[in-house]
Design a protein around this motif. Sequence first.
Motif, PDB file in Angstrom:
ATOM      1  N   THR A  69       6.950   2.254   4.304  1.00 52.62           N
ATOM      2  CA  THR A  69       6.762   3.683   4.535  1.00 52.62           C
ATOM      3  C   THR A  69       5.832   3.910   5.729  1.00 52.62           C
ATOM      4  O   THR A  69       5.095   3.014   6.144  1.00 52.62           O
ATOM      5  N   GLU A  70       5.865   5.130   6.248  1.00 58.45           N
ATOM      6  CA  GLU A  70       4.942   5.489   7.327  1.00 58.45           C
ATOM      7  C   GLU A  70       3.501   5.273   6.871  1.00 58.45           C
ATOM      8  O   GLU A  70       2.674   4.735   7.611  1.00 58.45           O
ATOM      9  N   TYR A  71       3.200   5.674   5.641  1.00 56.99           N
ATOM     10  CA  TYR A  71       1.833   5.512   5.133  1.00 56.99           C
ATOM     11  C   TYR A  71       1.420   4.049   5.114  1.00 56.99           C
ATOM     12  O   TYR A  71       0.325   3.683   5.563  1.00 56.99           O
ATOM     13  N   SER A  72       2.294   3.178   4.592  1.00 58.32           N
ATOM     14  CA  SER A  72       1.907   1.780   4.428  1.00 58.32           C
ATOM     15  C   SER A  72       1.729   1.083   5.766  1.00 58.32           C
ATOM     16  O   SER A  72       0.763   0.328   5.962  1.00 58.32           O
ATOM     17  N   PHE A  73       2.632   1.324   6.713  1.00 59.44           N
ATOM     18  CA  PHE A  73       2.471   0.728   8.036  1.00 59.44           C
ATOM     19  C   PHE A  73       1.206   1.244   8.722  1.00 59.44           C
ATOM     20  O   PHE A  73       0.493   0.483   9.384  1.00 59.44           O
ATOM     21  N   ASN A  74       0.934   2.530   8.552  1.00 59.70           N
ATOM     22  CA  ASN A  74      -0.266   3.096   9.172  1.00 59.70           C
ATOM     23  C   ASN A  74      -1.529   2.522   8.547  1.00 59.70           C
ATOM     24  O   ASN A  74      -2.529   2.268   9.236  1.00 59.70           O
ATOM     25  N   LEU A  75      -1.500   2.300   7.220  1.00 64.32           N
ATOM     26  CA  LEU A  75      -2.654   1.699   6.554  1.00 64.32           C
ATOM     27  C   LEU A  75      -2.905   0.296   7.094  1.00 64.32           C
ATOM     28  O   LEU A  75      -4.054  -0.075   7.386  1.00 64.32           O
ATOM     29  N   PHE A  76      -1.845  -0.503   7.207  1.00 65.75           N
ATOM     30  CA  PHE A  76      -2.004  -1.855   7.748  1.00 65.75           C
ATOM     31  C   PHE A  76      -2.576  -1.792   9.162  1.00 65.75           C
ATOM     32  O   PHE A  76      -3.506  -2.543   9.507  1.00 65.75           O
ATOM     33  N   LYS A  77      -2.040  -0.888   9.984  1.00 66.52           N
ATOM     34  CA  LYS A  77      -2.535  -0.764  11.361  1.00 66.52           C
ATOM     35  C   LYS A  77      -4.002  -0.361  11.376  1.00 66.52           C
ATOM     36  O   LYS A  77      -4.803  -0.921  12.146  1.00 66.52           O
ATOM     37  N   THR A  78      -4.376   0.577  10.518  1.00 64.28           N
ATOM     38  CA  THR A  78      -5.764   1.059  10.484  1.00 64.28           C
ATOM     39  C   THR A  78      -6.723  -0.081  10.143  1.00 64.28           C
ATOM     40  O   THR A  78      -7.793  -0.229  10.753  1.00 64.28           O
ATOM     41  N   SER A 102       0.030 -14.281   6.002  1.00 70.81           N
ATOM     42  CA  SER A 102       1.289 -13.647   5.614  1.00 70.81           C
ATOM     43  C   SER A 102       1.119 -12.851   4.329  1.00 70.81           C
ATOM     44  O   SER A 102       0.145 -13.032   3.594  1.00 70.81           O
ATOM     45  N   ASP A 103       2.068 -11.953   4.065  1.00 69.86           N
ATOM     46  CA  ASP A 103       2.283 -11.318   2.763  1.00 69.86           C
ATOM     47  C   ASP A 103       1.051 -10.592   2.214  1.00 69.86           C
ATOM     48  O   ASP A 103       0.523 -10.943   1.164  1.00 69.86           O
ATOM     49  N   SER A 104       0.639  -9.550   2.917  1.00 69.08           N
ATOM     50  CA  SER A 104      -0.479  -8.740   2.432  1.00 69.08           C
ATOM     51  C   SER A 104      -0.043  -7.703   1.411  1.00 69.08           C
ATOM     52  O   SER A 104      -0.859  -7.248   0.603  1.00 69.08           O
ATOM     53  N   GLN A 105       1.231  -7.271   1.473  1.00 69.02           N
ATOM     54  CA  GLN A 105       1.827  -6.402   0.453  1.00 69.02           C
ATOM     55  C   GLN A 105       1.013  -5.121   0.199  1.00 69.02           C
ATOM     56  O   GLN A 105       0.774  -4.732  -0.940  1.00 69.02           O
ATOM     57  N   LEU A 106       0.591  -4.450   1.267  1.00 71.18           N
ATOM     58  CA  LEU A 106      -0.259  -3.266   1.111  1.00 71.18           C
ATOM     59  C   LEU A 106       0.493  -2.123   0.432  1.00 71.18           C
ATOM     60  O   LEU A 106       1.718  -2.057   0.455  1.00 71.18           O
ATOM     61  N   PRO A 107      -0.250  -1.179  -0.183  1.00 71.75           N
ATOM     62  CA  PRO A 107       0.378  -0.135  -1.005  1.00 71.75           C
ATOM     63  C   PRO A 107       1.278   0.799  -0.215  1.00 71.75           C
ATOM     64  O   PRO A 107       1.161   0.951   0.994  1.00 71.75           O
ATOM     65  N   THR A 108       2.140   1.477  -0.971  1.00 72.49           N
ATOM     66  CA  THR A 108       3.203   2.299  -0.412  1.00 72.49           C
ATOM     67  C   THR A 108       2.778   3.743  -0.171  1.00 72.49           C
ATOM     68  O   THR A 108       3.298   4.412   0.714  1.00 72.49           O
ATOM     69  N   LYS A 109       1.810   4.235  -0.949  1.00 68.95           N
ATOM     70  CA  LYS A 109       1.382   5.625  -0.824  1.00 68.95           C
ATOM     71  C   LYS A 109      -0.096   5.734  -1.205  1.00 68.95           C
ATOM     72  O   LYS A 109      -0.652   4.819  -1.825  1.00 68.95           O
ATOM     73  N   PRO A 110      -0.770   6.829  -0.840  1.00 69.13           N
ATOM     74  CA  PRO A 110      -2.230   6.908  -0.984  1.00 69.13           C
ATOM     75  C   PRO A 110      -2.748   6.651  -2.389  1.00 69.13           C
ATOM     76  O   PRO A 110      -3.756   5.949  -2.553  1.00 69.13           O
ATOM     77  N   GLU A 111      -2.093   7.184  -3.422  1.00 69.28           N
ATOM     78  CA  GLU A 111      -2.621   7.014  -4.776  1.00 69.28           C
ATOM     79  C   GLU A 111      -2.593   5.551  -5.216  1.00 69.28           C
ATOM     80  O   GLU A 111      -3.434   5.104  -6.001  1.00 69.28           O
ATOM     81  N   GLU A 112      -1.631   4.763  -4.684  1.00 69.58           N
ATOM     82  CA  GLU A 112      -1.586   3.349  -5.040  1.00 69.58           C
ATOM     83  C   GLU A 112      -2.779   2.577  -4.483  1.00 69.58           C
ATOM     84  O   GLU A 112      -3.176   1.556  -5.052  1.00 69.58           O
ATOM     85  N   ALA A 113      -3.324   3.062  -3.380  1.00 68.23           N
ATOM     86  CA  ALA A 113      -4.472   2.385  -2.777  1.00 68.23           C
ATOM     87  C   ALA A 113      -5.700   2.417  -3.675  1.00 68.23           C
ATOM     88  O   ALA A 113      -6.657   1.670  -3.450  1.00 68.23           O
TER      89      ALA A 113
END
Length: 470
Positions: A98-107, A49-60
């Motif tokens: 955000t679209e970015y964050s969900f896509n990052l998790f999926k990737t 649970s609770d991976s809390q991945l970043p919201t936008k590319p620069e945060e990564a």
Amino acid sequence: MVKTILKFLLYLLSIFNSFLPKDASYNPYADLTEYTVGDGTNLKIAVLSDSQLPTKPEEAEWDIFKTYIDNLHKALTKIKSENVDVIIYAGDAVHAGTEYSFNLFKTIWEQYFPFGDPKSPILNFILGNHDYYPKNPDYPNHEDDERDDPIIFQERFEKYFGEKAFSHKVINGIHFINWSSENSSNDKSNTNTAWAKEQIEIALKDDPTGNSKPIFVTTHLGPIYTCYGTDLWGNKDVLETIKDYQNVISLSGHSHYSIIDEKSIWQGQFTAIQTQSTSYIELEPGTENGSVPRDEYNNYFASRKNPMGYFVYINKNEVRFKRFSFTSDDYFYPDWVYPLPIDKKNFVYDFESRKEQTALISWEGNHKIELTNEISVDNEKIGIIKFDQPEGDTVPVKYKVIFRDPSGYEKEYLYFSDFYLMPESRHEYIRLKVPKDIYENKVKYEVSVWAIDTWGRNSINYIYDYIYLE
């Protein structure tokens, strides 16, 4: 006059429409689905649970989010190697949906388990409150009412993960009810109780004996006033919905509290278990080193060193929960065992009986408290006290430290220990930063230290010494 009335009616219609979901036709509820895997009886499950991945590319590129991403990779690498049948994810895949964050998790996820691949484990995913966070993802505000409609995030969740927000799956005859948060609130995001209760009743009717099988109910917020962390972070609607069903095993995330603490499992009318996180530890407030624990040098990274989850084994005789550290690649014992068939009389993980069975902490012999003066951290001069861990099998979760000056005035402080790390990663000596208001008084102090166990009990004895702040 007619035009004026028409304009007024159109205005009222626009106001009315503003309160409607942006896509009122979207259905976030899945039909019940059934699966048979392996031998049709046994199951092996991973829970995280609770991976809390970043919201936008620069945060990564920030160190904090790099750690969260790395921790998720560690977890999925281990889960992949274990050939599990089922994965339960208890929400907050991302910091804001955000679209970015969900896509990052999926990737990241699909490097290990492609969504929709029949060779992948069966998924039981839910949305947490962070997955619903609103229009301004840079600084999500818990009190901000200007949020996008929850339907948007439920649709986005399905778009990227292939899962409905609310689902019910039967796997080898075991029922898994996946009850997402409904919005981004911290305590009121599970109000659709009628649906959840209906699903539990369906599961009970599917059990000929009425008590031979567990029913897994996964929510992001746990049932309030049950296991560790739910006093502050729990949900009363979840509790009211499941409280009369002894078959229910409640799985929840949200609090980030360490599952090394034995209060992370609770049994009363039912069973509740919280999952910790793969991002960072957060504990109760009120300590000198913070609810997101810092080390003696004010480094928050200490709270991100031990992402954990569970491997769960089910056979005809028991459900076995095994706590696992994705960093040390090792189990933390003892396991928690849930006998089958189910009978509340066999529940052993209530708090009071375990408290009575746990020996109090103690120190043996003489122990010094040493002081290191004038260490520079973040342009601040600090002092650090060091002392031995107490002996015995019970690990302190906190230390109570009392400083008494030459006039007899004393002040008490609480500190978290490093109990949330695996045993091999804990320090041989406890090192604690001297509070600023104490350190600035350059006098001789008598220092007393008590150890506190998970049940809130002081150690049998304490250690004390004198330190000279220079």
